[in-house]
Design a protein around this motif. Structure first.
Motif, PDB file in Angstrom:
ATOM      1  N   PHE A 106      -5.520  13.270   1.020  1.00  0.00           N
ATOM      2  CA  PHE A 106      -4.547  12.743   0.064  1.00  0.00           C
ATOM      3  C   PHE A 106      -5.052  11.485  -0.631  1.00  0.00           C
ATOM      4  O   PHE A 106      -4.708  11.241  -1.793  1.00  0.00           O
ATOM      5  CB  PHE A 106      -3.191  12.507   0.731  1.00  0.00           C
ATOM      6  N   SER A 110      -5.263  11.385  -4.638  1.00  0.00           N
ATOM      7  CA  SER A 110      -4.660  10.304  -5.425  1.00  0.00           C
ATOM      8  C   SER A 110      -5.715   9.578  -6.253  1.00  0.00           C
ATOM      9  O   SER A 110      -5.421   9.136  -7.369  1.00  0.00           O
ATOM     10  CB  SER A 110      -3.928   9.320  -4.514  1.00  0.00           C
ATOM     11  N   THR A 111      -6.938   9.484  -5.750  1.00  0.00           N
ATOM     12  CA  THR A 111      -8.012   8.868  -6.527  1.00  0.00           C
ATOM     13  C   THR A 111      -8.309   9.698  -7.772  1.00  0.00           C
ATOM     14  O   THR A 111      -8.558   9.150  -8.848  1.00  0.00           O
ATOM     15  CB  THR A 111      -9.282   8.727  -5.666  1.00  0.00           C
ATOM     16  N   LEU A 114      -5.523   9.114 -10.336  1.00  0.00           N
ATOM     17  CA  LEU A 114      -5.296   7.718 -10.706  1.00  0.00           C
ATOM     18  C   LEU A 114      -5.452   7.493 -12.203  1.00  0.00           C
ATOM     19  O   LEU A 114      -4.604   6.864 -12.835  1.00  0.00           O
ATOM     20  CB  LEU A 114      -6.245   6.812  -9.922  1.00  0.00           C
ATOM     21  N   CYS A 117      -2.596   9.777 -14.231  1.00  0.00           N
ATOM     22  CA  CYS A 117      -1.180   9.421 -14.119  1.00  0.00           C
ATOM     23  C   CYS A 117      -0.920   7.918 -14.224  1.00  0.00           C
ATOM     24  O   CYS A 117       0.139   7.518 -14.664  1.00  0.00           O
ATOM     25  CB  CYS A 117      -0.632   9.903 -12.776  1.00  0.00           C
ATOM     26  N   ARG A 119      -1.435   3.925 -12.149  1.00  0.00           N
ATOM     27  CA  ARG A 119      -1.194   3.359 -10.823  1.00  0.00           C
ATOM     28  C   ARG A 119       0.286   3.315 -10.467  1.00  0.00           C
ATOM     29  O   ARG A 119       0.677   3.621  -9.351  1.00  0.00           O
ATOM     30  CB  ARG A 119      -1.776   1.942 -10.748  1.00  0.00           C
ATOM     31  N   LEU A 122       1.914   6.672  -9.338  1.00  0.00           N
ATOM     32  CA  LEU A 122       1.396   7.053  -8.021  1.00  0.00           C
ATOM     33  C   LEU A 122       1.951   6.150  -6.925  1.00  0.00           C
ATOM     34  O   LEU A 122       2.260   6.614  -5.826  1.00  0.00           O
ATOM     35  CB  LEU A 122      -0.131   7.001  -8.014  1.00  0.00           C
ATOM     36  N   SER A 126       4.235   7.627  -3.994  1.00  0.00           N
ATOM     37  CA  SER A 126       3.813   7.476  -2.601  1.00  0.00           C
ATOM     38  C   SER A 126       4.845   6.692  -1.798  1.00  0.00           C
ATOM     39  O   SER A 126       5.040   6.953  -0.612  1.00  0.00           O
ATOM     40  CB  SER A 126       2.441   6.807  -2.521  1.00  0.00           C
TER      41      SER A 126
END
Length: 145
Positions: A106, A110-111, A114, A117, A119, A122, A126
């Motif tokens: 995950f 997410s990286t 990044l 989308c 920061r 995300l 999260s």
């Protein structure tokens, strides 16, 4: 002078320019320390620039909430959680490894998202997922006891 001579060789002009630049940098640092009176940590913790102060507040806030959520504590106690959930002793290490691999997966996902989308979305997504996961963990322990 000797160190610069070893680095730059016989280029006297370049060596003298470097020495002048070093002296100017030292003088500038002394002036900035005088402006902040005590220098050191006050420059870091109480920046005059609003942009830097805002970035510092965001960074400290994210670090605080990362610790406050207890996600690392949940990962740390994963073997105990599996043991109390009734998982066989020989499978606990395997499942704990899966939890760690899932976490790494995950983070990688997410990286990748990044740049697409941003920061903030995300971070908010999260935070919601972490809240739901911790709530589910709390309910599972509450029902089990």
């Amino acid at each position: 002078y000797n160190v610069l001579y070893k680095v730059y060789g016989n280029d006297e002009v370049h060596i003298l320019n470097q020495m002048i630049e070093i002296k100017q940098t030292i003088e500038m640092e002394h002036k900035s320390e005088d402006e902040y009176r005590c220098g050191g940590w006050s420059m870091v913790l109480c920046p005059e620039n609003a942009y830097i102060r805002h970035a510092l507040l965001i960074g400290v806030g994210i670090s605080f909430f990362q610790q406050a959520t207890g996600s690392e504590a949940a990962v740390y106690y994963t073997p105990d959680i599996f043991k109390k959930a009734g998982v066989a002793e020989n499978r606990i290490l395997l499942y704990t490894t899966f939890v760690g691999l899932g976490k790494v997966a995950f983070i990688f996902i997410s990286t990748c998202f990044l740049d697409k989308c941003g920061r903030r979305p995300l971070l908010l997504a999260s935070a919601v997922c972490m809240t739901l996961a911790l709530f589910g963990l709390t309910v599972a322990f509450w029902i089990g006891s």
